[in-house]
Design an enzyme around this catalytic site. Structure first.
Site, PDB file in Angstrom:
ATOM      1  N   LYS A 112      38.053  26.637  18.894  1.00  0.00           N
ATOM      2  CA  LYS A 112      37.182  26.888  17.738  1.00  0.00           C
ATOM      3  C   LYS A 112      37.919  27.559  16.581  1.00  0.00           C
ATOM      4  CE  LYS A 112      32.683  26.658  19.865  1.00  0.00           C
ATOM      5  NZ  LYS A 112      31.378  27.237  20.106  1.00  0.00           N
ATOM      6  N   LYS A 195      34.726  16.645  24.378  1.00  0.00           N
ATOM      7  CA  LYS A 195      33.360  16.741  24.901  1.00  0.00           C
ATOM      8  C   LYS A 195      32.342  16.509  23.786  1.00  0.00           C
ATOM      9  CE  LYS A 195      31.924  21.494  24.440  1.00  0.00           C
ATOM     10  NZ  LYS A 195      30.802  22.272  24.789  1.00  0.00           N
ATOM     11  N   LYS A 198      27.840  19.980  19.660  1.00  0.00           N
ATOM     12  CA  LYS A 198      26.921  20.142  18.517  1.00  0.00           C
ATOM     13  C   LYS A 198      27.698  20.183  17.210  1.00  0.00           C
ATOM     14  CE  LYS A 198      24.169  23.543  20.863  1.00  0.00           C
ATOM     15  NZ  LYS A 198      25.174  24.561  21.130  1.00  0.00           N
TER      16      LYS A 198
HETATM   17  N1  AQP Z   1      29.353  17.896  26.470  1.00  0.00           N
HETATM   18  C1  AQP Z   1      28.744  18.649  27.367  1.00  0.00           C
HETATM   19  N2  AQP Z   1      28.546  18.189  28.627  1.00  0.00           N
HETATM   20  C2  AQP Z   1      27.916  18.935  29.560  1.00  0.00           C
HETATM   21  N3  AQP Z   1      27.438  20.176  29.306  1.00  0.00           N
HETATM   22  C3  AQP Z   1      27.610  20.675  28.054  1.00  0.00           C
HETATM   23  N4  AQP Z   1      27.264  21.835  27.484  1.00  0.00           N
HETATM   24  C4  AQP Z   1      27.663  21.843  26.189  1.00  0.00           C
HETATM   25  N5  AQP Z   1      28.280  20.698  25.895  1.00  0.00           N
HETATM   26  C5  AQP Z   1      28.265  19.941  27.027  1.00  0.00           C
HETATM   27  C6  AQP Z   1      26.545  22.884  28.184  1.00  0.00           C
HETATM   28  O1  AQP Z   1      25.413  23.223  27.386  1.00  0.00           O
HETATM   29  C7  AQP Z   1      25.165  24.610  27.547  1.00  0.00           C
HETATM   30  C8  AQP Z   1      24.996  25.246  26.212  1.00  0.00           C
HETATM   31  O2  AQP Z   1      26.148  25.195  25.473  1.00  0.00           O
HETATM   32  P1  AQP Z   1      26.294  26.183  24.241  1.00  0.00           P
HETATM   33  O3  AQP Z   1      25.361  25.833  23.165  1.00  0.00           O
HETATM   34  O4  AQP Z   1      26.192  27.585  24.689  1.00  0.00           O
HETATM   35  O5  AQP Z   1      27.770  26.039  23.771  1.00  0.00           O
HETATM   36  P2  AQP Z   1      28.814  24.928  23.839  1.00  0.00           P
HETATM   37  O6  AQP Z   1      29.236  24.729  25.264  1.00  0.00           O
HETATM   38  O7  AQP Z   1      29.879  25.353  22.887  1.00  0.00           O
HETATM   39  O8  AQP Z   1      28.029  23.660  23.336  1.00  0.00           O
HETATM   40  P3  AQP Z   1      28.348  22.670  22.169  1.00  0.00           P
HETATM   41  O9  AQP Z   1      27.340  21.614  22.171  1.00  0.00           O
HETATM   42  O10 AQP Z   1      29.775  22.241  22.216  1.00  0.00           O
HETATM   43  O11 AQP Z   1      28.104  23.540  20.890  1.00  0.00           O
HETATM   44  P4  AQP Z   1      29.080  24.002  19.744  1.00  0.00           P
HETATM   45  O12 AQP Z   1      29.638  22.747  19.145  1.00  0.00           O
HETATM   46  O13 AQP Z   1      28.195  24.778  18.814  1.00  0.00           O
HETATM   47  O14 AQP Z   1      30.135  24.853  20.374  1.00  0.00           O
HETATM   48  C9  AQP Z   1      26.295  25.217  28.362  1.00  0.00           C
HETATM   49  O15 AQP Z   1      25.861  25.345  29.716  1.00  0.00           O
HETATM   50  C10 AQP Z   1      27.362  24.172  28.256  1.00  0.00           C
HETATM   51  O16 AQP Z   1      28.215  24.175  29.402  1.00  0.00           O
END
Ligand code: AQP
Length: 330
Positions: A112, A195, A198
Site C-alpha cells: 500500500k 488479488k 476494493k
Molecule cells: N480478493 C480477496 N479474496 C478473498 N478474501 C478477500 N478479502 C479481501 N480481499 C479478498 C477479505 O475480506 C476481508 C476484509 O478485507 P478488508 O476490507 O479489511 O481489507 P483488504 O483485505 O485490504 O480488502 P481489499 O478489498 O483489498 O480492500 P482495500 O483495497 O481497501 O485494501 C478480509 O477478511 C480479507 O481477507
C-alpha cells in the site's frame, strides 16, 4: 476456553465478490455454533485518505452487506469500530509492544505504501497491524476467519498476545485463524496475479455486491483466461481459469472435479456464460436485501446501536483488566 469469533471489513469502498467469498459468506455458518462479533473497521479505513461523506455512506453500506449476506443480528453482534473507543486505546498499548522490524515486514504495508514511497505513507498505515491485534484481543477471540492476505497480521496478533501475557501476566487468549481451502484469495478478473481489491482502480477487475446483473455478466465475459484451453483446475499453469473456477465453486457448491466434468469438451465462452448466470443468481437476493436495508436506515441504525452496546460492555470489562495489568491510571 472462549469460543468467540471476531472479524471485520474496512469501509473503504463498495464491497466486492472477494470480500464476500473470503469473509462474509464464510461468517454465516460460523454464527450457528459460536458467539460472533462482526465489526466495520472504520479506524482502519482512515489509514488511507477517505472522503468523510463517502466514508459514512460506506460504513452503512458495509453494515447492510453483512445483514444481506445472512449475518443475523439476533445471534451476532454487528458494530462500528470507532464507536467503541477501547479499540483505539488497546491499539495504542499494542503499538508500544510492537517492534518496528515486525511492522516493516508486513507485505500489506509494503504494497500500500509502494505507490507514494514509504516516507510518505501515514504512520497509521504502518501501525495498522497493532490496531488489528487490539480488535481481536479485546474480546478474547478464539478464532478469526480471514482471507490469506490477512494471515501475516493475524500472526502478529498472536505474537503480541503472548508477549503481553509473558510481560504482564495471563490476560489474552491466543487467537487461531480460520481459513478456507478454495476462496481465501479471489484474484482480479483482469490480472490473476493480483488479488481482487476494493482499491483497484480498474472497474472490470472486480465484481461489486452492488453491481447489476448486466454489469456482472459484462465483467465476467471480459475476464481474462489462460492461453492453454480447457476448464481444468491448475492454479500454477492456469491461474485465471483456476480463479474463475473457484468463484463458480463458491457460488454453486460444486467441487472442482464436478466443474471439470460439467465443462469437459466445452470452451471458455460456455464456462463464462454459466459462471455469469451462477454469480447473478447468487448475488441478486443479496443485492436486493442490501438495497432494502439502505432504504430503511432506522432498522440498520437500531441494529448498529444494539451492537455497539453489546461490544462496549465486553470491551470496557477487558480494558479495566488491561489497564490494571499495565499499571495505567491511579
Ligand atoms: N480478493 C480477496 N479474496 C478473498 N478474501 C478477500 N478479502 C479481501 N480481499 C479478498 C477479505 O475480506 C476481508 C476484509 O478485507 P478488508 O476490507 O479489511 O481489507 P483488504 O483485505 O485490504 O480488502 P481489499 O478489498 O483489498 O480492500 P482495500 O483495497 O481497501 O485494501 C478480509 O477478511 C480479507 O481477507
Amino acid at each position: 476456553m472462549n469460543d468467540l469469533v471476531f472479524s471485520g471489513v474496512q469501509p473503504t469502498n463498495q464491497l466486492h465478490l472477494g470480500n464476500y467469498i473470503g469473509a462474509l459468506k464464510q461468517w454465516v455458518p460460523i454464527q450457528h455454533d459460536h458467539r460472533c462479533l462482526f465489526c466495520i473497521v472504520d479506524l482502519h479505513a482512515i489509514t488511507v485518505p477517505q472522503e468523510p461523506r463517502e466514508l459514512r455512506q460506506n460504513i452503512l453500506d458495509v453494515a447492510a452487506a453483512y445483514l444481506a449476506s445472512g449475518i443475523d443480528p439476533k445471534r451476532s453482534t454487528i458494530f462500528v469500530q470507532s464507536e467503541v473507543p477501547e479499540h483505539a486505546e488497546l491499539g495504542w498499548i499494542m503499538g508500544t509492544l510492537t517492534k518496528m522490524g515486525e511492522l516493516e515486514r508486513m507485505t500489506q504495508f509494503k504494497d500500500k505504501s509502494a505507490k507514494g514511497g514509504m516516507g510518505r505513507a501515514g504512520a497509521g498505515l504502518f501501525t495498522y497491524p497493532a490496531l488489528m491485534a487490539a480488535d481481536i484481543l479485546l474480546y478474547d477471540t478464539s478464532a478469526v476467519p480471514v482471507g490469506e492476505d490477512q494471515m501475516q497480521h493475524l500472526e502478529l496478533a498472536r505474537v503480541l498476545a503472548r508477549r503481553f501475557n509473558e510481560r504482564f501476566g495471563e490476560t489474552f487468549q491466543i487467537p487461531q485463524a480460520l481459513i478456507q481451502k478454495h476462496g481465501a484469495r479471489i484474484m482480479s478478473l483482469q490480472d490473476p496475479s493480483k488479488k481482487m481489491s476494493k482499491s483497484d482502480p480498474s472497474d472490470t477487475s472486480k465484481i461489486l455486491l452492488s453491481d447489476t446483473a448486466d454489469i456482472i455478466r459484462k465483467k465476467i465475459m471480459r475476464a481474462v483466461t489462460d492461453t492453454a484451453g480447457g476448464v481444468t483446475y491448475d492454479a500454477d499453469k492456469k491461474p485465471a481459469v483456476a480463479n474463475l473456477m473457484t468463484i463458480y465453486h463458491q457460488v454453486t457448491g460444486l467441487t472442482m472435479k464436478q466443474i471439470e466434468t460439467e465443462f469437459d469438451g466445452k470452451g471458455y465462452g460456455d464456462f463464462k456464460k454459466a459462471l455469469a448466470e451462477a454469480v447473478v443468481a447468487h448475488l441478486e437476493p443479496i443485492t436486493k436485501r442490501m438495497q432494502e436495508f439502505r432504504s430503511d436506515p432506522h432498522e440498520l441504525l437500531r441494529i448498529l446501536d444494539n451492537g455497539r452496546e453489546r461490544a462496549q460492555l465486553l470491551a470496557a470489562e477487558k480494558m479495566k483488566l488491561v489497564r490494571s495489568r499495565v499499571g495505567l491510571g491511579r
